[in-house]
Design an enzyme around this catalytic site. Structure first.
Site, PDB file in Angstrom:
ATOM      1  N   TYR A 408      51.329  40.745  39.016  1.00  0.00           N
ATOM      2  CA  TYR A 408      51.253  39.505  38.248  1.00  0.00           C
ATOM      3  C   TYR A 408      52.676  39.011  37.972  1.00  0.00           C
ATOM      4  CZ  TYR A 408      46.367  40.652  37.261  1.00  0.00           C
ATOM      5  OH  TYR A 408      45.037  40.950  37.368  1.00  0.00           O
ATOM      6  N   HIS A 416      46.524  34.450  37.635  1.00  0.00           N
ATOM      7  CA  HIS A 416      45.919  35.504  38.437  1.00  0.00           C
ATOM      8  C   HIS A 416      47.004  36.258  39.214  1.00  0.00           C
ATOM      9  CE1 HIS A 416      41.732  34.339  37.709  1.00  0.00           C
ATOM     10  NE2 HIS A 416      42.152  33.090  37.779  1.00  0.00           N
ATOM     11  N   LYS A 457      44.751  36.001  47.224  1.00  0.00           N
ATOM     12  CA  LYS A 457      45.841  36.953  47.033  1.00  0.00           C
ATOM     13  C   LYS A 457      46.439  37.309  48.387  1.00  0.00           C
ATOM     14  CE  LYS A 457      43.946  39.020  42.834  1.00  0.00           C
ATOM     15  NZ  LYS A 457      43.167  37.805  42.567  1.00  0.00           N
TER      16      LYS A 457
END
Length: 500
Positions: A408, A416, A457
């Site tokens: 993070y 996120h 991600k």
């Protein structure tokens, strides 16, 4: 009143709020630093600011850090370090997002949720809004499935209607001529056409009799609604093939379902602990959803006065503790010095060397007391954790997304995770000649990468170069410096996006 000027009565009153999240989570780690201000060569006055700050720190030195050392206890059952003091729990979470609440998904706020549920707290926590949205989404999906099922049933009823093909059936239609009965060789007169209508209303209309044969088949006309409208009115012997009986255990009554039933929402609990009785409320256990009263109670979270009075009289005890992973606990002990861990039996403080040995032993299952190697799972994962924590990233466990760690930028409350890490050992040293890392299948990597791409991600493969075997007499700093880390970003190649 002039335009553009709001009166005092029109202005909306806002409830007082606490400190912002930028103030609560201002410190990245549970220690405070006092850096000197920046010197700008183009601005000579900045030099006086640097000198003034330096002299102030020399004359009035700040408090040595860490100013507070938190206490934890090692738990061999959960293989984690437990923090039980409420102040220590909030401090470690707000200053670096360390650990996880035992009764929470991430942030240890079970006590706040319980107070809000019992009406002893004015504000709400984020989990309440999340659960409310999930329940509303679940009920919306259930209502949509119910409507789709009803549309399918109506379509089946319309398609099951059989078009009239016999002469007598055609004569029973409302558009038939009154004297069309003469076309059937005088077998039918206008006087007895009413009998055909009554026969049609009864459910079946016989074909015309030929040579006195009474064994002709009969055609259904308009009584199909009774067949499809109420499945409970059918003969149980005829419905055996359409039903499915499920028995979970001998002490629980078996439940019978129709294969054509829409999916019903999971039986959730009301705030007072009662289960919704949808079937009893609506009368039809097959195609019945939650009633308006149950839906309102479910969404708004209302409770009965009796139950709420009973709940309000009981005192709430904070039973939640903070669980620190071995890598998090060792970083707080070794790198920051902000935590001390005690042995659960003797209640003695564990040294850094003793804690390292304990964590290395418990990184195997079952715990390995002898034969520790430089490629112990704890050492490999801690080196990666220490590396990214030192670079300013907030490192959190990534088991939810099938990876080892999540990175993070500032913390889970701000954004996120941007990167997902998979730790892989690499035996590049000549001392490990012939030693091969664990093999990974190509479809495994493709599956992990697909999950991270869906969650927005970036997948990063972290190769940790394992040093040759070393003795246990080395200190922790020397051991950590022997490991090297290599980072490789893995992305999906798309022909329409990666043309250049």
């Amino acid at each position: 009143m002039q335009l553009g000027v709001k009166s005092e009565a029109v202005r909306h009153t806002t409830t007082p709020r606490g400190p912002s999240i930028h103030q609560l989570y201002a410190l990245p780690v549970p220690i405070r630093t006092y850096p000197l201000p920046t010197f700008y060569p183009s601005n000579p006055l900045s030099l006086f600011h640097v000198l003034y700050t330096w002299l102030a720190q020399v004359v009035f030195p700040p408090v040595s850090e860490p100013s507070t050392v938190y206490q934890g206890v090692w738990s061999p059952e959960t293989r984690s370090v437990h923090i039980r003091e409420a102040e220590s729990i909030r401090a470690l979470w707000e200053q670096g997002f360390f650990g996880k609440g035992a009764f929470s998904r991430s942030e240890p706020n079970w006590f706040k949720r319980e107070q809000a549920r019992r009406g002893k707290r004015a504000d709400h926590v984020a989990e309440e809004f999340t659960n409310k949205r999930r329940e509303e989404r679940k009920l919306m999906k259930w209502d949509r499935a119910r409507k789709e099922q009803e549309a399918i049933e109506r379509t089946k009823q319309q398609e099951a209607w059989v078009a009239p093909v016999g002469p007598l059936e055609l004569l029973s239609l409302p558009n038939s001529l009154p004297n069309a009965s003469a076309l059937v060789n005088g077998a039918l007169t206008p006087a007895n056409t009413s009998g055909i209508s009554s026969a049609g209303e009864a459910g079946f209309v016989p074909f015309p009799l030929l040579n006195g044969d009474t064994s002709r088949p009969q055609t259904p006309v308009n009584d199909l609604s009774a067949t499809f409208s109420n499945p409970l009115s059918e003969d149980p012997q005829e419905c055996v093939k359409r039903r499915k009986s499920v028995r979970f255990c001998p002490s629980v009554q078996s439940a019978t379902f129709l294969l054509s039933d829409p999916p019903s929402p999971a039986p959730g609990l009301l705030p007072n602990g009662e289960v919704h009785d949808y079937a009893a409320a609506n009368g039809n256990p097959l195609l019945s959803g939650p009633s308006d009263a149950a839906l309102a109670a479910l969404v708004s979270g209302q409770t009965s006065s009796k139950d709420s009075s009973e709940i309000a009289t009981t005192d709430i005890v904070d039973k939640e503790h903070l669980q620190l992973m071995p890598e998090e606990a060792f970083y707080l002990v070794f790198a920051l010095g902000a935590l001390s861990v005690r042995d659960p039996g003797s209640q003695t403080l564990l040294t850094v060397q003793g804690l390292l040995k304990l964590f290395r032993q418990n990184s195997y299952f079952p715990p390995r007391m002898t034969g520790l190697q430089p490629d112990d799972p704890f050492l490999i994962h801690y080196v990666v954790y220490h590396h990214f924590r030192s670079l300013g990233w907030v490192v959190r466990p990534g088991i939810k997304f099938g990876v080892d760690w999540l990175l993070y930028n500032r913390g889970p409350v701000f954004s996120h995770a941007e990167f997902a890490l998979i730790v892989m050992p690499a035996y590049t040293d000549p001392g490990w000649q012939g030693r091969q890392p664990p093999q990974r299948a190509w479809h495994w990597l493709h599956s992990i990468n697909r999950v991270q791409a869906t969650a927005l991600k970036t997948l990063v493969l972290i190769y940790v170069d394992i040093p040759p075997p070393f003795g246990e007499e080395l200190d922790v700093s020397t051991i950590v410096k022997r490991y090297k880390i290599r980072e490789f970003i893995v992305k999906r190649w798309l022909s329409n996006r990666n043309r250049d």
